[in-house]
Design a protein around this motif. Structure first.
Motif, PDB file in Angstrom:
ATOM      1  N   VAL A 166      -9.406  -7.487   1.380  1.00 43.40           N
ATOM      2  CA  VAL A 166      -8.326  -8.279   0.788  1.00 43.40           C
ATOM      3  C   VAL A 166      -8.283  -7.925  -0.705  1.00 43.40           C
ATOM      4  N   PRO A 167      -7.459  -6.932  -1.064  1.00 38.72           N
ATOM      5  CA  PRO A 167      -7.443  -6.471  -2.453  1.00 38.72           C
ATOM      6  C   PRO A 167      -6.930  -7.519  -3.435  1.00 38.72           C
ATOM      7  N   ASP A 168      -7.572  -7.588  -4.585  1.00 40.00           N
ATOM      8  CA  ASP A 168      -7.095  -8.361  -5.729  1.00 40.00           C
ATOM      9  C   ASP A 168      -6.366  -7.343  -6.603  1.00 40.00           C
ATOM     10  N   TRP A 169      -5.048  -7.328  -6.528  1.00 38.19           N
ATOM     11  CA  TRP A 169      -4.255  -6.279  -7.159  1.00 38.19           C
ATOM     12  C   TRP A 169      -4.351  -6.323  -8.679  1.00 38.19           C
ATOM     13  N   ARG A 170      -4.495  -7.510  -9.266  1.00 37.51           N
ATOM     14  CA  ARG A 170      -4.671  -7.598 -10.732  1.00 37.51           C
ATOM     15  C   ARG A 170      -5.986  -6.964 -11.148  1.00 37.51           C
ATOM     16  N   LEU A 171      -7.058  -7.299 -10.430  1.00 32.78           N
ATOM     17  CA  LEU A 171      -8.366  -6.721 -10.727  1.00 32.78           C
ATOM     18  C   LEU A 171      -8.331  -5.213 -10.527  1.00 32.78           C
ATOM     19  N   LEU A 172      -7.729  -4.772  -9.458  1.00 32.25           N
ATOM     20  CA  LEU A 172      -7.638  -3.343  -9.181  1.00 32.25           C
ATOM     21  C   LEU A 172      -6.859  -2.626 -10.284  1.00 32.25           C
ATOM     22  N   SER A 173      -5.787  -3.237 -10.751  1.00 31.23           N
ATOM     23  CA  SER A 173      -5.001  -2.677 -11.844  1.00 31.23           C
ATOM     24  C   SER A 173      -5.876  -2.483 -13.090  1.00 31.23           C
TER      25      SER A 173
ATOM     26  N   GLN B 122      -9.161  -2.228 -13.174  1.00 32.13           N
ATOM     27  CA  GLN B 122     -10.173  -1.208 -12.888  1.00 32.13           C
ATOM     28  C   GLN B 122      -9.600   0.201 -13.009  1.00 32.13           C
TER      29      GLN B 122
ATOM     30  N   ASP C 210      -2.012  -1.855   2.864  1.00 35.40           N
ATOM     31  CA  ASP C 210      -2.722  -1.844   1.581  1.00 35.40           C
ATOM     32  C   ASP C 210      -2.568  -0.503   0.869  1.00 35.40           C
TER      33      ASP C 210
ATOM     34  N   GLN D 282       0.824  -0.512  -0.640  1.00 34.14           N
ATOM     35  CA  GLN D 282       0.829  -1.400  -1.803  1.00 34.14           C
ATOM     36  C   GLN D 282       0.133  -0.732  -2.980  1.00 34.14           C
TER      37      GLN D 282
END
Length: 161
Positions: free
Chosen positions: A116-123, A125, A148, A151
């Motif tokens: 379940v990706p956290d897109w803000r955190l991934l951004s 990173q 995913d 996305q």
């Protein structure tokens, strides 16, 4: 080194052979030997464990290079020691790995997509990893969720990568 384009970020799955993709991602009537070609039109990399590439024939590896676009990258698991046949295989895949010297192990900067990706955190990173000039970032899904991966491609587009 080849004249293959280099991009800062790539998105893909661990392997491209996923039977649950047949009919949902791959067209039902798509021949199995066309799947890599189809896959590389949507995603820009594919992570391969050592056995997945090291056990292939040289002819198969050459076909993989032919079947993929110049922008596409194979992200390879590289063991601590390589034998002569491994070096030969790496030389064949070099146009799609970005490796200029097959004696240098690929130490890709992989970001593994969580279930379940956290897109803000991934951004954050992604942006942090790409602060170092010449660094590439590989976003890889081991769960091979097409949604995913799509996305993640949108996220990179929004971020300007």
């Amino acid at each position: 080194m080849t004249n293959s384009p280099s991009y800062p970020c790539y998105v893909g799955a661990r392997g491209w052979e996923h039977e649950d993709w047949l009919g949902s991602f791959y067209p039902q009537d798509l021949p199995a030997d066309w799947r890599l070609t189809y896959y590389n039109n949507f995603f820009t990399c594919c992570y391969l464990d050592y056995p997945a590439w090291a056990q292939q024939t040289e002819a198969t590896l050459k076909q993989w290079v032919v079947d993929t676009l110049p922008r596409f990258r194979f992200v390879l698991e590289i063991p601590a020691s390589l034998d002569e046949s491994d070096h030969a295989r790496l030389a064949i895949l070099a146009p799609r790995t970005g490796l200029a010297d097959t004696t240098v192990a690929l130490r890709a900067s992989c970001l593994w997509l969580p279930d379940v990706p956290d897109w803000r955190l991934l951004s954050a990173q992604i942006q942090q990893r790409l602060q170092t000039p010449g660094t590439s970032c590989y976003l890889v899904s081991s769960a091979h969720s097409v949604a995913d991966l799509q996305q993640a491609m949108v996220l990179l587009e929004i971020l300007g990568y």
